[in-house]
Design a protein around this motif. Structure first.
Motif, PDB file in Angstrom:
ATOM      1  N   LEU A 142      10.185  58.930  15.414  1.00  0.00           N
ATOM      2  CA  LEU A 142       9.590  58.243  16.561  1.00  0.00           C
ATOM      3  C   LEU A 142       8.621  59.164  17.293  1.00  0.00           C
ATOM      4  CD1 LEU A 142       9.514  55.744  18.425  1.00  0.00           C
ATOM      5  CD2 LEU A 142      11.401  56.769  19.712  1.00  0.00           C
ATOM      6  N   GLU A 143       8.982  60.424  17.429  1.00  0.00           N
ATOM      7  CA  GLU A 143       8.120  61.383  18.140  1.00  0.00           C
ATOM      8  C   GLU A 143       6.804  61.579  17.398  1.00  0.00           C
ATOM      9  OE1 GLU A 143      12.121  61.513  19.436  1.00  0.00           O
ATOM     10  OE2 GLU A 143      11.314  61.841  17.407  1.00  0.00           O
ATOM     11  N   GLU A 144       6.868  61.660  16.065  1.00  0.00           N
ATOM     12  CA  GLU A 144       5.633  61.811  15.283  1.00  0.00           C
ATOM     13  C   GLU A 144       4.732  60.590  15.427  1.00  0.00           C
ATOM     14  OE1 GLU A 144       7.239  64.665  11.638  1.00  0.00           O
ATOM     15  OE2 GLU A 144       7.430  62.479  11.499  1.00  0.00           O
ATOM     16  N   MET A 145       5.318  59.424  15.417  1.00  0.00           N
ATOM     17  CA  MET A 145       4.517  58.205  15.529  1.00  0.00           C
ATOM     18  C   MET A 145       3.905  58.076  16.919  1.00  0.00           C
ATOM     19  SD  MET A 145       4.449  56.692  12.608  1.00  0.00           S
ATOM     20  CE  MET A 145       4.171  54.935  12.760  1.00  0.00           C
ATOM     21  N   GLN A 146       4.637  58.447  17.937  1.00  0.00           N
ATOM     22  CA  GLN A 146       4.079  58.379  19.285  1.00  0.00           C
ATOM     23  C   GLN A 146       2.933  59.372  19.450  1.00  0.00           C
ATOM     24  OE1 GLN A 146       6.451  57.550  22.975  1.00  0.00           O
ATOM     25  NE2 GLN A 146       6.084  59.729  23.326  1.00  0.00           N
ATOM     26  N   ALA A 147       3.072  60.540  18.858  1.00  0.00           N
ATOM     27  CA  ALA A 147       2.025  61.553  18.976  1.00  0.00           C
ATOM     28  C   ALA A 147       0.729  61.093  18.306  1.00  0.00           C
ATOM     29  CB  ALA A 147       2.499  62.870  18.379  1.00  0.00           C
TER      30      ALA A 147
END
Length: 563
Positions: free
Chosen positions: A256-261
Motif C-alpha cells: 500500500l505504501e508503494e502504491m501511495q507513493a
C-alpha cells in the motif's frame, strides 16, 4: 478418452463450460431465447476481486437486447467524462457519454458484482450455475456432443474426485478462459506474444485526493515511464493501476505504501491518500487470438478464444459480443430456422474481430508505455489540435465499440453499394451496426428504431425488415409486395418506414419518418429494404423493386423451408 453415451437422447440443448462474466451472459442469452442449457464452473466460489469492471455503450445495447442490462446498471457507476493528463499537462477531456446510443454513460462496477448479478438473473430464469464441476473430456459427432464432467474436491478445485457424469448436448460452448480445456482439446490453441519489460501494479482501495470522487469520471495519466488509470469500483472504492517500464521494480505484489507513493508522484498530488485496500496485485502481459472460434458443434466465447491486453478495458466487453452472438444463432438452429452458413458465420465474424482488436490493443500499449521522448513530443503537439487525442492514445477513437462491424461476414448481402461507399462515406452497409433514430409509431407515440429492432414483440431471436419508402408516396405498394415475399418466415418482423407514404388500415406495422431522421441515419433517398439481425447488425440491403433478391437471401441463410 473414449466415452459411451448414456442414451441416444440429449440431456440439454447447450452446455456451457465456465461461469465467468461471458459464460454467465451466454447462459442469460440462451434463457432469454428459451433454450435449455447447463452451465458448469470448476471454481467452487466466485472470485472475490473486481477484475474486469466496465461496460461500454455497444455491449450495453446487446445486454439490453437480452433483458439483463438494467440489472447490471443498478449496481454500477455511470461515467460521463474521461480526463487525460500527458506528462502533467491536461488535454481536452473526452465526453465519453456523447455518442449515438441510448447507453452513452459507461457503467463501472466490478467483476465480482457482475458475476453475482448475472447468476441471480440465471436463477430467476429457472437455471443455476453448477459449481465444483470440471470438464475432463468431450466428443462430438454429427448430431451432438458428449461431455464428461467430474466433481472437484471441496479442498482443492483443481483436484478431481468422485464419479464422472456424462452429459449429451446438441452444442458445447467453451467459456473457460485463456487457460481453459475446451480450446486446447479442439486443437485451436495459439502462441501468446509477450510484451517485454512491462509490469502492471494495481490496487482497489478507498481514495482521498484533491480531485473529484463523485464516481462519474475516469483519469488517465501518461507519465515518463508509463501509464496510470484511476477508475471507480463499486461500493465506494477506486482502482489505481500503473503500467510501466519494469526497470528497478520488484516482481511481486506492491505494498500500500508503494502504491501511495507512486500515485502521489504521478498525479502530482502530495495529499493523495489510499486506505482500506481490498486487492493488491501485479501482472505482466501477453496477448493473442485463436485462428478459429468454432469447430463442428463446439464454440468459443470470451477469453477461451483470446487473451486481451487491458488497454481501454475492451477484453470483457468484446466477449459480451460473443455471448449474445452465439446465443441467437444457436436458438435459430435449434428451432430449425438456420442453414449451415448462419452458424458458420459466428467464427468468421468474431474470430476476425478479436484479431482486429488484438492489433488495436497492441497499439494502445505502444502509445501508453513504449513511448519515449519523440512520441511524447508528438502527442504533446497533437493534443493542442486534436480534441479526442485522449481516446486516440488508447489505440482507438471508439472505446465505446459502436463501430464494431463485420464487413466480410458470410451473412452479408448488399445491393445498394455505390461510389460513396467506395470512398468510405456511404450509408451503414451490410455488416455494420444498424443506427438508431427517432420516429413515430403507428399509434402516434414517439419511439425509436432501436425499440423495434431488439425483441419488441417477444420473438426474441427475430429479424426486422425495415422497408423504407425513400420519401416517395407511391412506394407503399412495392413495400407491401416486398414484405409479402418474406411472410412465410414468421420470425421476420416487417416495419414500414414512411417519410411520405401513409397507411391507414393495414396488418403491417409502420413508423412515420416525416422529419427524415431515420432515412437520414440510413442514408436512403429511394425506396429500399434493410434486413437487420437479432444483434442489431445489418445483414441485407436492396432496392424495394427487387424483393425476389431478398427472398433468395432468406432461403440461403434460413433454409428453403420457411419457419
Amino acid at each position: 478418452m473414449t466415452m459411451a453415451p448414456k442414451s441416444d437422447g440429449f440431456d440439454t440443448h447447450v452446455i456451457i463450460i465456465g461461469a465467468g462474466p461471458i459464460g454467465l451472459t451466454t447462459a442469460c442469452a440462451l434463457a432469454h431465447h428459451g433454450i435449455g442449457f447447463r452451465i458448469f464452473e470448476q471454481r467452487l466460489h466466485p472470485k472475490p476481486h473486481s477484475r474486469a469492471n466496465n461496460l461500454w455503450a455497444r455491449p450495453q445495447e446487446l445486454l439490453a437486447s437480452i433483458g439483463i442490462r438494467d440489472a447490471l446498471a443498478k449496481k454500477s457507476y455511470r461515467i460521463t467524462q474521461v480526463n487525460t493528463l500527458l506528462n502533467g499537462r491536461p488535454v481536452n477531456p473526452v465526453m465519453i457519454a456523447d455518442v449515438q446510443s441510448p447507453y452513452g454513460p459507461v457503467l463501472y462496477s466490478g467483476q465480482d458484482v457482475i458475476e453475482t448479478t448475472l447468476s441471480e438473473q440465471i436463477e430467476t430464469a429457472g437455471g443455476r450455475v453448477e459449481r465444483g464441476r470440471k470438464v475432463v473430456a468431450f466428443e462430438q459427432d454429427a448430431d451432438g456432443v458428449l461431455v464428461a464432467i467430474a466433481t472437484v474436491s471441496e479442498d482443492n478445485d483443481h483436484q478431481v474426485e468422485g464419479p464422472v457424469e456424462q452429459v449429451r448436448c446438441r452444442y458445447l460452448i467453451g467459456a473457460d478462459g485463456h487457460d481453459g480445456f475446451v480450446r486446447k482439446e479442439l486443437g485451436l490453441d495459439f502462441e501468446l506474444q509477450k510484451l517485454p519489460h512491462v509490469i502492471n501494479r494495481q490496487l482497489d482501495a478507498k481514495l482521498d485526493w484533491r480531485r473529484s470522487t463523485d464516481f462519474d469520471h475516469l483519469w488517465f495519466f501518461y507519465y515518463q515511464r508509463g501509464f496510470c488509470g484511476v477508475l471507480p469500483v463499486w461500493e465506494g472504492y477506486h482502482r489505481l493501476f500503473f503500467l510501466s517500464d519494469d526497470t528497478d521494480i520488484p516482481d511481486r505484489d506492491p505494498t500500500l505504501e508503494e502504491m501511495q507513493a507512486i500515485a502521489r508522484e504521478v498525479t502530482e498530488d502530495a495529499s493523495l491518500t489510499l486506505t482500506d485496500p481490498i486487492w493488491l496485485t501485479h501482472s505482466r502481459f501477453q496477448h493473442g487470438a485463436a485462428d478459429h472460434y468454432s469447430k463442428g458443434r463446439v464454440f468459443l466465447v470470451g477469453d477461451a478464444g483470446h487473451e486481451s491486453l487491458p488497454a481501454g478495458g475492451q477484453g470483457m466487453n468484446s466477449g459480451l459480443h460473443d455471448a449474445v452472438g452465439i446465443a441467437w444463432r444457436l436458438a435459430m438452429a435449434l428451432n430449425g430456422s438456420a442453414s449451415p452458413v448462419l452458424l458458420d458465420s459466428y467464427g468468421a465474424e468474431r474470430g476476425g474481430e478479436h484479431r482486429r482488436l488484438d492489433g488495436q490493443q497492441v497499439r494502445g500499449f505502444e502509445n501508453s508505455v513504449y513511448r519515449g521522448a519523440v512520441k511524447d513530443a508528438a502527442f504533446d503537439l497533437a493534443a493542442r489540435f486534436l480534441p479526442d487525442i485522449g481516446a486516440m492514445i488508447q489505440g482507438s477513437a471508439d472505446l465505446q465499440q459502436l463501430s464494431v462491424a463485420y464487413p466480410e461476414s458470410p451473412l452479408n448481402e448488399d445491393h445498394l453499394t455505390g461510389l460513396a461507399d467506395l470512398v468510405g462515406q456511404g450509408a451503414p452497409k451490410a455488416g455494420d451496426r444498424a443506427p438508431d433514430a427517432k420516429v413515430i409509431a403507428s399509434d402516434g407515440t414517439s419511439t425509436t428504431m432501436f425499440e423495434h429492432l431488439y425483441n419488441p414483440d417477444g420473438r426474441s431471436w427475430g429479424w426486422t425488415l425495415l422497408a423504407f419508402d425513400g420519401r416517395d408516396p407511391d412506394a407503399v405498394a412495392s413495400l407491401h409486395a416486398a414484405c409479402a415475399e418474406v411472410r412465410n418466415w414468421s420470425f421476420i418482423r416487417p416495419r414500414l418506414v414512411l417519410g411520405a407514404g401513409f397507411v391507414r388500415e393495414d396488418d403491417l406495422f409502420f413508423l412515420s419518418d416525416l422529419d427524415n431522421e431515420a432515412h437520414s441515419a440510413y442514408d436512403l433517398s429511394s425506396p429500399a429494404l434493410v434486413l437487420v439481425r437479432p444483434d442489431g447488425h445489418i445483414a441485407y440491403r436492396g432496392t424495394a423493386d427487387r424483393p425476389d433478391k431478398l427472398r433468395i437471401y432468406c432461403e440461403r441463410v434460413f433454409g428453403s423451408v420457411a419457419a
